[in-house]
Write an enzyme that holds these catalytic residues in place. Structure first.
Site, short mmCIF file in Angstrom:
data_model
loop_
_atom_site.label_atom_id
_atom_site.label_comp_id
_atom_site.label_asym_id
_atom_site.label_seq_id
_atom_site.Cartn_x
_atom_site.Cartn_y
_atom_site.Cartn_z
N ARG A 1 1.05 -1.21 0.16
CA ARG A 1 0.41 -0.35 -0.08
C ARG A 1 1.01 1.45 -0.01
O ARG A 1 1.35 1.47 -0.01
CB ARG A 1 -0.69 -0.07 1.18
CG ARG A 1 -1.73 0.95 1.67
CD ARG A 1 -2.64 1.87 2.65
NE ARG A 1 -3.61 0.88 1.78
CZ ARG A 1 -4.93 1.28 2.44
NH1 ARG A 1 -4.70 2.21 4.05
NH2 ARG A 1 -5.91 0.54 2.25
N HIS B 1 -7.79 1.04 -6.32
CA HIS B 1 -8.21 0.01 -5.14
C HIS B 1 -8.41 -1.16 -4.96
O HIS B 1 -10.09 -1.52 -4.89
CB HIS B 1 -8.50 0.63 -4.44
CG HIS B 1 -9.12 -0.31 -2.23
ND1 HIS B 1 -7.57 -0.15 -1.96
CD2 HIS B 1 -9.14 0.90 -1.16
CE1 HIS B 1 -7.74 -0.74 -1.06
NE2 HIS B 1 -8.27 0.04 0.06
N GLN C 1 -10.94 -3.60 -2.40
CA GLN C 1 -11.50 -3.29 -2.34
C GLN C 1 -12.90 -3.62 -3.44
O GLN C 1 -14.50 -3.77 -2.40
CB GLN C 1 -11.82 -1.08 -1.78
CG GLN C 1 -12.66 -0.90 -1.64
CD GLN C 1 -13.25 -1.41 0.03
OE1 GLN C 1 -12.41 -0.80 0.95
NE2 GLN C 1 -13.84 -1.58 0.38
N ASP D 1 -16.38 8.13 -0.18
CA ASP D 1 -15.70 7.90 0.13
C ASP D 1 -15.12 8.82 0.65
O ASP D 1 -16.15 10.33 0.54
CB ASP D 1 -14.49 7.77 -0.58
CG ASP D 1 -13.65 7.33 -0.40
OD1 ASP D 1 -12.84 7.40 0.95
OD2 ASP D 1 -12.28 6.98 -1.35
N CYS E 1 -16.02 2.62 1.44
CA CYS E 1 -14.41 1.69 1.82
C CYS E 1 -14.68 1.61 3.61
O CYS E 1 -14.22 0.82 4.07
CB CYS E 1 -13.90 1.98 1.27
SG CYS E 1 -13.81 3.59 0.67
N ARG F 1 -13.82 -7.14 3.24
CA ARG F 1 -12.44 -7.64 2.38
C ARG F 1 -11.95 -8.52 3.13
O ARG F 1 -10.25 -8.94 2.47
CB ARG F 1 -11.87 -6.05 3.49
CG ARG F 1 -12.52 -4.99 3.27
CD ARG F 1 -12.35 -4.50 2.21
NE ARG F 1 -10.76 -4.46 1.30
CZ ARG F 1 -9.88 -3.34 1.79
NH1 ARG F 1 -10.50 -2.90 2.91
NH2 ARG F 1 -8.79 -3.24 0.86
#
Ligand code: CP
Ligand code: NVA
Length: 331
Positions: A108, A135, A138, A233, A274, A318
């Protein structure tokens, strides 16, 4: 032909066919049922994975750790302060060293090129745990959540992403919807439309032509009509915190409210995010910004806690989806 992802890196959904994404979702459903049944797995017995984080994380880190440990793998976590990477050792050398120790590497950070270079040199699968422009893990979790809560095949589902329409989640969603033949609307301020990466949109639309998907960018509230999923988000992504005043000015009209849910005309619309989310003032950041005169909530508490909100199922997913990526790709 049977899908086989052994040895593959997972850098963006654009590298995968719809059939391969379908395979990862089916595997995620299976691994979730297995965990729910209390069955301890050994699919990653004898493997070791390393998690490299140059940005903070709760869900992604824990999903990789629990996902790996559930199936018998060992895990090492390294943040940017505790490794030599990039400071005393080049990325190429770091990738070559870690590839000798580990069977898979999660990364990341900021630049997508870093995760691509890790994959180029490591010799083992590399998984993208978030960059400035994507991402992908996700989106897998989000698709799984949609399959659990929306009673339609994915290709009939309309997803509306509201807010900062040129961030990593917006782009990841364009790719995900394009691949799975879904309808996608990026709904945000007109002044941001020009800042959406034209190359990202062009690539998503090229895939959409083959899959029957649609990729739209709009600042018109009419565009959210018929949405099955309303997604948002935070307004300032990690590393962009100094831009909060400008974001609040621009994005306050796009805060997800009960009125916005109603404007979809779908009483069963689901709300996804997310996470982490600012939906109240119970964090030092939201409280501190409020004291400075900025309300950074991208969604109201009412919506976040409503029957429409599936955000905690999404967060749990996730773990199941990241586990599926590790199981599918580690040789
Ligand atoms: N959604 C997500 O990636 O969460 P974290 O930043 O906590 O990993
Ligand atoms: N856009 C957000 C996503 C967090 C999961 C960020 O990059 O901070």
């Amino acid at each position: 032909m049977a899908v086989n992802l052994k040895g593959r890196s997972f850098l963006t959904l654009m590298d995968f066919t719809p059939e391969e994404i379908r395979y990862l979702l089916d595997l995620s459903h299976d691994l979730k049922a297995k965990k729910r049944a209390g069955i301890k797995g050994d699919l990653l017995q004898g493997k070791n994975v390393v998690l490299l984080f140059e940005k903070t994380s709760t869900r992604t880190r824990c999903a990789f750790e629990v996902g790996a440990m559930d199936e018998g793998a060992g895990v090492t976590f390294l943040d940017s302060k505790s490794s030599q990477m990039g400071k005393k050792e080049s990325l190429e050398d770091t990738a070559k060293v870690l590839g000798r120790f580990y069977d898979g590497i999660e990364y990341r950070g900021y630049d997508q090129k870093v995760v691509e270079d890790l994959a180029k040199y490591a010799g083992v699968p590399v998984w993208n745990g978030l960059t400035d422009v994507d991402h992908p893990t996700q989106i897998l979790a989000d698709l799984l959540t949609i399959e659990e809560h929306v009673a339609k095949p994915l290709r009939q589902v309309k997803v509306v992403f509201v807010g900062d329409i040129r961030n990593n989640m917006a782009y990841a969603w364009m790719y995900g919807c394009a691949k799975m033949g879904m309808s996608f609307v990026a709904y945000g301020p007109a002044e941001l439309a020009d800042q959406v990466d034209a190359d990202v949109v062009a690539r998503a639309r090229a895939v959409a032509e083959e899959t029957g998907a649609s990729i739209e960018i709009s600042s018109d509230i009419e565009s959210i009509k018929g949405a099955d999923v309303l997604y948002t988000d935070i307004w300032a992504s990690m590393g962009e915190e100094e831009q909060i005043p400008e974001r609040v000015r621009m994005l306050t009209p796009f805060r997800v409210t009960k009125e916005m849910l109603d404007a979809t005309g779908n009483e069963d619309v689901i709300f996804l995010h997310c996470l982490p989310s600012f939906h109240d003032f119970e964090t030092t950041m939201a409280e501190g910004q409020q004291e400075l005169g900025y309300d950074i909530r991208e969604v109201t508490d009412e919506v976040f806690k409503s029957r429409h909100s599936k955000v905690f199922d999404e967060a749990e997913n996730r773990m199941h989806t990241i586990k599926a990526v590790m199981v599918a790709t580690m040789a």
